[in-house]
Motif scaffolding. Structure first.
Motif, short mmCIF file in Angstrom:
data_model
loop_
_atom_site.label_atom_id
_atom_site.label_comp_id
_atom_site.label_asym_id
_atom_site.label_seq_id
_atom_site.Cartn_x
_atom_site.Cartn_y
_atom_site.Cartn_z
N GLU A 112 15.53 14.96 16.21
CA GLU A 112 14.44 15.82 15.71
C GLU A 112 14.32 17.12 16.50
OE1 GLU A 112 10.98 17.83 14.91
OE2 GLU A 112 11.14 16.73 16.78
N PRO A 113 14.33 17.10 17.85
CA PRO A 113 14.28 18.38 18.56
C PRO A 113 15.50 19.26 18.31
CG PRO A 113 14.14 16.55 20.12
CD PRO A 113 14.18 15.97 18.75
N TRP A 114 16.68 18.65 18.14
CA TRP A 114 17.86 19.46 17.80
C TRP A 114 17.66 20.13 16.44
CZ3 TRP A 114 21.03 21.71 20.71
CH2 TRP A 114 21.66 21.12 21.80
N GLN A 115 17.13 19.37 15.47
CA GLN A 115 16.89 19.94 14.14
C GLN A 115 15.84 21.04 14.20
OE1 GLN A 115 15.99 16.29 12.04
NE2 GLN A 115 18.11 16.06 11.36
N ALA A 116 14.79 20.84 14.99
CA ALA A 116 13.75 21.87 15.14
C ALA A 116 14.34 23.13 15.76
CB ALA A 116 12.60 21.33 15.98
N VAL A 129 26.95 30.52 18.28
CA VAL A 129 28.21 31.15 18.69
C VAL A 129 28.98 30.35 19.74
CG1 VAL A 129 27.52 33.49 18.08
CG2 VAL A 129 26.99 32.62 20.36
N GLY A 130 28.72 29.07 19.81
CA GLY A 130 29.47 28.26 20.78
C GLY A 130 28.95 26.84 20.80
N PRO A 131 29.61 26.00 21.58
CA PRO A 131 29.20 24.60 21.65
C PRO A 131 27.80 24.43 22.25
CG PRO A 131 31.39 24.89 22.58
CD PRO A 131 30.83 26.26 22.35
N SER A 132 27.04 23.51 21.67
CA SER A 132 25.72 23.20 22.20
C SER A 132 25.88 22.38 23.48
CB SER A 132 24.91 22.41 21.17
OG SER A 132 25.58 21.22 20.83
N ARG A 133 24.84 22.44 24.32
CA ARG A 133 24.85 21.68 25.58
C ARG A 133 23.54 20.93 25.73
NH1 ARG A 133 26.92 26.37 29.87
NH2 ARG A 133 28.78 26.97 28.69
N GLU A 134 23.62 19.81 26.42
CA GLU A 134 22.44 19.04 26.84
C GLU A 134 22.51 18.94 28.36
OE1 GLU A 134 22.34 16.17 22.87
OE2 GLU A 134 23.21 15.40 24.74
N VAL A 135 21.54 19.53 29.04
CA VAL A 135 21.53 19.56 30.50
C VAL A 135 20.44 18.62 31.00
CG1 VAL A 135 21.29 20.99 32.55
CG2 VAL A 135 22.37 21.93 30.49
N GLU A 149 17.30 19.55 28.78
CA GLU A 149 17.22 20.86 28.11
C GLU A 149 18.35 20.96 27.09
OE1 GLU A 149 16.14 25.11 29.64
OE2 GLU A 149 18.29 24.75 30.02
N LEU A 150 17.98 21.23 25.85
CA LEU A 150 18.94 21.45 24.77
C LEU A 150 19.23 22.94 24.72
CD1 LEU A 150 17.23 19.21 22.06
CD2 LEU A 150 18.72 18.52 23.95
N GLN A 151 20.49 23.31 24.70
CA GLN A 151 20.90 24.72 24.73
C GLN A 151 21.84 25.03 23.58
OE1 GLN A 151 22.86 25.05 28.54
NE2 GLN A 151 20.93 25.13 29.68
N GLU A 152 21.52 26.07 22.83
CA GLU A 152 22.39 26.56 21.75
C GLU A 152 22.73 28.02 22.01
OE1 GLU A 152 23.94 25.13 19.45
OE2 GLU A 152 22.75 23.58 18.46
N PRO A 153 24.02 28.36 22.23
CA PRO A 153 24.42 29.77 22.36
C PRO A 153 24.18 30.48 21.02
CG PRO A 153 26.13 28.29 23.14
CD PRO A 153 25.13 27.46 22.41
#
Length: 157
Positions: A112-116, A129-135, A149-153
């Motif tokens: 759900e947070p990824w979809q949001a 513009v690149g691979p997503s990361r989960e830190v 922390e979900l990160q999307e370039p």
């Protein structure tokens, strides 16, 4: 639906030790059984090599042409990438602009947070513009205490 505070920030480059495997798709029930054993194996290999992680755990994902996902389980390290190891050492590039959101709790509940985050990116005129990361910011024995922390370039469309 819970509110998700999206923040845009830059992310520095980081050197990681990693292991990879293939998951059927991006669904948590496909990723979890792949990523969890990868991290366990990576921790064991780092310990055996006498390497202490230098920072957070990072999971990142690359969609493959056949719909499967290359899953990366990574730990920040201070190692020579050309050394001989039973894991791969790579430099993850800096991200000039990442849309981020903090997820609290089990990664079984991360869809759900990824979809949001994806909706926010689209609604605010950005594209991926690149691979997503989960830190991993906080790791506890009880998954309810995890903070990731979900990160999307991103860049403007």
């Amino acid at each position: 639906m819970p509110a998700h505070d999206v923040m845009i920030k830059s992310v520095p480059a980081v050197r990681v030790a990693e292991l990879t495997a293939i998951a059927a798709d991006f669904e948590p029930e496909s990723i979890g059984p792949v990523i969890d054993p990868l991290f366990d194996d990576l921790y064991t290999r780092l310990e055996r090599a006498g390497v202490t992680p230098a920072g957070a755990g990072i999971a990142y994902y690359e969609e493959r042409g056949d719909g499967t996902v290359l899953v990366h389980a990574a730990m920040q390290v201070d190692l020579d990438p050309d050394g001989e190891h039973d894991f791969t050492v790579v430099d993850l590039p800096a991200i000039d602009r990442a849309a981020t959101v903090v997820h609290r709790g089990s990664m079984d509940l991360v869809l759900e947070p990824w979809q949001a985050l994806a909706r926010w990116i689209d609604e605010n005129g950005y594209r991926l513009v690149g691979p997503s990361r989960e830190v991993t910011l906080v790791y506890t024995e009880d998954p309810a205490g995890w903070v990731t922390e979900l990160q999307e370039p991103i860049q403007p469309k």
